[in-house]
Design an enzyme around this catalytic site. Structure first.
Site, short mmCIF file in Angstrom:
data_model
loop_
_atom_site.label_atom_id
_atom_site.label_comp_id
_atom_site.label_asym_id
_atom_site.label_seq_id
_atom_site.Cartn_x
_atom_site.Cartn_y
_atom_site.Cartn_z
N LYS A 161 0.76 -1.09 0.07
CA LYS A 161 -0.02 -0.04 -0.04
C LYS A 161 1.01 1.21 0.17
CE LYS A 161 -3.41 -0.83 -0.31
NZ LYS A 161 -3.92 -1.26 -1.91
N GLY A 162 2.10 1.17 -0.46
CA GLY A 162 3.15 2.35 -0.41
C GLY A 162 2.97 3.10 -1.62
N GLY A 163 2.38 2.43 -2.78
CA GLY A 163 2.36 3.24 -4.03
C GLY A 163 3.25 2.25 -5.13
N SER A 250 -5.01 2.35 4.93
CA SER A 250 -5.17 1.76 3.40
C SER A 250 -5.31 0.56 3.32
CB SER A 250 -4.03 2.36 2.62
OG SER A 250 -3.92 1.84 1.45
N LYS A 367 -6.78 1.09 -6.26
CA LYS A 367 -5.64 2.08 -5.92
C LYS A 367 -6.51 3.46 -5.77
CE LYS A 367 -3.00 -1.24 -6.98
NZ LYS A 367 -2.23 -2.24 -5.82
N1 LIG Z 1 -0.81 7.32 -9.38
C1 LIG Z 1 -1.55 6.65 -8.49
N2 LIG Z 1 -2.87 6.18 -8.73
C2 LIG Z 1 -3.55 5.65 -7.80
N3 LIG Z 1 -2.88 5.46 -6.43
C3 LIG Z 1 -1.71 5.63 -6.30
C4 LIG Z 1 -0.86 6.59 -7.33
N4 LIG Z 1 0.27 6.89 -6.65
C5 LIG Z 1 0.24 6.53 -5.40
N5 LIG Z 1 -0.93 5.64 -5.11
C6 LIG Z 1 -1.08 5.09 -4.08
O1 LIG Z 1 -0.92 3.66 -4.14
C7 LIG Z 1 -1.72 3.08 -3.16
C8 LIG Z 1 -1.71 1.42 -3.29
O2 LIG Z 1 -0.18 1.14 -3.20
P1 LIG Z 1 0.27 -0.10 -3.61
O3 LIG Z 1 0.03 0.05 -5.32
O4 LIG Z 1 1.63 -0.21 -3.11
O5 LIG Z 1 -0.74 -1.26 -3.05
S1 LIG Z 1 -0.51 -2.92 -3.14
O6 LIG Z 1 0.28 -3.21 -1.87
O7 LIG Z 1 0.20 -3.15 -4.53
O8 LIG Z 1 -1.83 -3.35 -2.85
C9 LIG Z 1 -2.84 3.62 -3.12
O9 LIG Z 1 -3.36 3.62 -1.69
P2 LIG Z 1 -4.87 4.11 -1.33
O10 LIG Z 1 -5.21 5.49 -1.68
O11 LIG Z 1 -4.92 3.93 0.20
O12 LIG Z 1 -5.75 3.26 -2.30
C10 LIG Z 1 -2.69 5.07 -3.68
O13 LIG Z 1 -2.81 6.12 -2.71
#
Ligand SMILES: Nc1ncnc2c1ncn2[C@@H]1O[C@H](COP(=O)(O)OS(=O)(=O)O)[C@@H](OP(=O)(O)O)[C@H]1O
EC number: 2.8.2.-
Length: 416
Positions: A161-163, A250, A367
């Site tokens: 959930k880091g991005g 998250s 996301k």
């Molecule tokens: N460009 C863009 N678009 C959408 N989301 C974005 C983006 N950049 C960073 N994020 C943040 O990514 C969070 C999800 O993290 P991960 O991709 O690492 O999640 S996972 O571990 O693979 O499930 C997701 O967390 P949440 O907002 O809590 O859903 C987003 O805050």
């Protein structure tokens, strides 16, 4: 006449023999080169990456453990109450046990029960499944038949959930990056399948291209540092970190979307809310103790092989973070602000041209979810809980992620 006829027999037989010999020699040559190229593609990556069987860096070094540093550092924070200090200290102790329990549980596949306490265990199962949760439309693994499959030279190892998905998709725009779309989970769940299985998942790469993958659970997997080190001690590791409080919410939001009946975040976050005892063995909270997890990685890899991406900056300044990532990977700065646009509906930056498409695309609905409102007092307590761990993390990485500055704004937005 007889002469001519015998001559013609002779002349017609000679070319056939020559033709036969020629064809035979061609076939043998072809066979020889095929075998050679096959041998090279199978052996060379293995030799490059697998030959090192070195001892642990820390076996001979006196490592001042994080635990000791943390104990003394935590004394310096006046706002760190006795109860929270106890929780922090026990979190450190619980950590190893919790990791062990995770492994044990996954091994035994314990049957889940319905109590909140049991949820902590069953959450491990869901976490186990959720790590693979990626947007199906992003799973396209655009493998070209050219080049050869190689073991990764760089891995995004965390954090959940880091991005991590946003970072990988942005990196895949780079012509010198080839990455597998799915999370392979090789170093945590599929290790027994072997390196050939792992390599086979990778897209083919041409000379000069980097092979990459992302599996955010590696960062909190006990065996992952040692296993990755034994595959390639010179590998580059990327860790996307995010305010551990927001990350926990998250994480919880993701679980809640699949299991709406789970207890509230506030219930799960505490062992005893009246006493203020935070449950650091809950995976949503445990993952955010970055300093502890990093300690394991630092026993195998120097910091120069790690790059930390700010999950917060990846949203507000994706091009800026991408510049640093490309530098770290030794790539030309090709992915720039021209590749991003801010999508107001999504509320996040999106890619103008993803790797496998020429049309703009945002990440999927998993996301950037709306988080549930969490009691501001719980958020405050969690910030205090994480503070000494964050400080230690800043010290270890030499980077200040400024998560403490977010505390006020988060509490305010939760009250709205
Ligand atoms: N460009 C863009 N678009 C959408 N989301 C974005 C983006 N950049 C960073 N994020 C943040 O990514 C969070 C999800 O993290 P991960 O991709 O690492 O999640 S996972 O571990 O693979 O499930 C997701 O967390 P949440 O907002 O809590 O859903 C987003 O805050």
């Amino acid at each position: 006449m007889a002469f001519w006829s015998s001559t013609s027999v002779f002349t017609s037989k000679v070319p056939r023999k020559i033709l036969f010999m020629f064809t035979l020699s061609l076939s043998v040559t072809y066979l020889f080169y095929s075998l050679m190229s096959c041998y090279n593609s199978l052996q060379f990556p293995l030799q490059e990456n697998y030959v090192y069987q070195g001892r642990l860096v820390t076996e001979e070094t006196t490592f001042v453990t994080l635990r000791e540093k943390l104990y003394s550092a935590s004394q310096g924070f006046t706002e760190f109450t006795e109860a929270e200090r106890t929780t922090a200290v026990s979190a450190v102790k619980d950590h190893a046990e919790a990791e062990q329990r995770t492994v044990e549980w996954i091994r035994t596949q314990a049957s889940p029960t319905k109590s909140a306490a049991a949820y902590h265990t069953t959450a491990l199962e869901r976490e186990h499944q959720e790590f693979s949760t990626t947007d199906s439309d992003l799973r396209v693994n655009c493998t070209s038949d050219y080049g050869e499959k190689k073991l990764p030279q760089a891995i995004i190892i965390g954090v959940k959930k880091g991005g991590t998905r946003a970072l990988l998709e942005a990196l895949r725009v780079h012509p010198d990056v080839r990455a597998v779309g799915n999370e392979p989970h090789f170093f945590d769940r599929n290790y027994e399948k072997g390196l050939d299985w792992y390599r086979d998942l990778m897209p083919s790469t041409l000379e000069g291209q980097i092979t990459m993958e992302k599996t955010p659970s590696y960062f909190v997997t006990n065996h992952a540092p040692k296993r990755i080190h034994s595959m390639a001690r010179d590998i580059k590791l990327i860790i996307v970190v995010r305010n551990p409080v927001t990350r926990a919410i998250s994480d919880y939001t993701q679980t809640l979307s699949k299991k709406p009946e789970i207890p509230t975040f506030e219930v799960l976050a505490f062992k005893n809310r009246t006493l203020g005892l935070i449950d650091a063995s809950w995976s949503a909270l445990r993952i955010g103790i970055y300093a502890l997890h990093l300690e394991s990685w630092m026993q195998y890899f120097p910091l120069s092989q790690m790059h930390f991406v700010s999950g917060e900056r990846l949203i507000v300044d994706p091009a800026g973070e991408m510049a640093k990532v490309q530098d770290f990977l030794g790539l030309k700065r090709i992915v720039t602000d021209k590749h991003f646009y801010f999508n107001k509906t999504k509320g996040f930056p999106c890619l103008k041209k993803p790797e496998d498409s020429s049309t703009p695309r945002c990440l999927g609905k998993s996301k950037g979810r709306t988080h549930p409102k969490i009691d501001p007092d719980v958020i405050r307590r969690l910030h205090k809980f994480y503070k000494p761990f964050n400080m230690m993390f800043y010290q270890m990485t030499g980077q200040n992620f400024e998560w403490e500055l977010e505390e006020d704004s988060e509490s305010r937005s939760s009250q709205d």
